[in-house]
Design a protein around this motif. Structure first.
Motif, mmCIF file in Angstrom:
data_model
loop_
_atom_site.group_PDB
_atom_site.id
_atom_site.type_symbol
_atom_site.label_atom_id
_atom_site.label_comp_id
_atom_site.label_asym_id
_atom_site.label_seq_id
_atom_site.Cartn_x
_atom_site.Cartn_y
_atom_site.Cartn_z
ATOM 1 N N GLU A 1 0.951 -1.075 0.086
ATOM 2 C CA GLU A 1 -0.120 -0.141 -0.066
ATOM 3 C C GLU A 1 0.948 1.252 0.067
ATOM 4 O OE1 GLU A 1 -3.948 0.947 2.084
ATOM 5 O OE2 GLU A 1 -2.127 1.364 3.636
ATOM 6 N N GLY B 1 -6.161 2.819 0.200
ATOM 7 C CA GLY B 1 -6.988 3.033 -1.130
ATOM 8 C C GLY B 1 -6.036 2.800 -2.388
ATOM 9 N N HIS B 2 -4.933 2.792 -2.080
ATOM 10 C CA HIS B 2 -3.828 2.916 -3.268
ATOM 11 C C HIS B 2 -2.756 1.855 -3.258
ATOM 12 C CE1 HIS B 2 -5.710 6.624 -4.793
ATOM 13 N NE2 HIS B 2 -5.844 7.006 -3.417
ATOM 14 N N TYR C 1 -0.615 -0.539 -10.807
ATOM 15 C CA TYR C 1 -1.230 0.215 -9.931
ATOM 16 C C TYR C 1 -2.684 0.197 -9.610
ATOM 17 C CZ TYR C 1 -3.604 4.568 -7.990
ATOM 18 O OH TYR C 1 -4.208 5.488 -7.343
ATOM 19 N N SER D 1 -6.419 1.105 -7.475
ATOM 20 C CA SER D 1 -7.106 1.859 -6.783
ATOM 21 C C SER D 1 -8.690 1.740 -6.952
ATOM 22 C CB SER D 1 -6.757 3.243 -7.011
ATOM 23 O OG SER D 1 -7.152 4.176 -6.033
ATOM 24 N N TYR E 1 -12.716 3.930 -6.863
ATOM 25 C CA TYR E 1 -13.377 5.042 -6.681
ATOM 26 C C TYR E 1 -15.036 4.959 -6.855
ATOM 27 C CZ TYR E 1 -14.760 10.124 -7.323
ATOM 28 O OH TYR E 1 -15.475 11.173 -7.100
#
Length: 234
Positions: free
Chosen positions: A160, A164-165, A197, A199, A201
């Motif tokens: 991490e 959240g990423h 990567y 993530s 949303y």
């Protein structure tokens, strides 16, 4: 070819703890390129993918996954449709094991089913203060219906970078046990590296990956792959 299903459509069951299981869900994924271990299965083009999954609190799960495919000129295969089932074991507070079997089927013309093949897999996950480490292994005894053994070994680490990423780095090697029946660009094996990567949303999951292989072919060269997915509880 395929993801390991078992990634299945970017869903990594090894990261799921047993107490989170017990539902039916569907994931829809749109990707700029359907790559499996660095090799494009959509002729360097986009793919729309979807899964339907069931799991329960014992750790058992089963599901099905489908995607459009394009293996290039001379091959009219259009659809890959897979089924799979497995069991997740939480061995201790840090180590988990995911083991199961998958069956890959292909459609689009009368001879496409000759490509169908089974695959068994085992995945170990280790959780630590510096992220999650994975050791994964897939084996087929009838790769693409050619009566040839084929296996894939992978090591990966996810960490991490902010809430959240996440960033995941992986290395895998695909190997044919008989290059006279199946070869990768004329060789028995090839290597693949991937840096991604991840993530999310507003309910959507995003993945941006840079990957490459040591094969000198245009469907397995350096590329950037972007995907967006959403999972629905049913």
């Amino acid at each position: 070819m395929k993801k390991s299903i078992i990634t299945l459509a970017t869903s990594y069951l090894l990261a799921v703890s047993a107490n989170a299981l017990a539902d039916v869900s569907s994931t829809v994924n749109l990707t700029s390129d359907y790559t499996f271990n660095g090799v494009s299965n959509s002729d360097n083009g986009p793919a729309l993918q979807a899964s339907l999954d069931y799991s329960n609190d014992s750790g058992f799960y089963t599901g099905t996954w489908a995607t459009n495919v394009d293996f290039g000129s001379g091959d009219n295969t259009q659809l890959e449709w897979d089924i799979y089932a497995g069991q997740y074991f939480q061995l201790n507070e840090k180590v988990g094991l995911d083991a199961g079997i998958a069956y890959y089927t292909y459609h689009g013309y009368s001879g496409a089913d000759e490509l169908n093949y089974p695959e068994a897999y085992a995945k170990f996950g280790y959780n630590s203060s510096v992220g999650d480490t994975e050791l994964n292994f897939w084996y087929s005894w009838d790769y693409f219906g050619l009566d040839v053994g084929h296996y894939i070994a992978m090591v990966a680490h996810t960490f991490e970078i902010a809430p959240g990423h996440n960033v995941r780095a992986s290395f895998d090697r695909s190997t044919s046990r008989d290059e006279n029946k199946w070869a990768w660009n004329g060789k028995e094996a090839y290597n693949h590296v991937r840096l991604e990567y991840m993530s999310s949303y507003k309910g959507f999951d995003f993945n941006l990956a840079l990957e490459d292989t040591n094969m000198n072919i245009d469907t397995a060269d350096t590329r950037v792959v972007f995907s967006v997915s959403r999972t629905f509880g049913l």
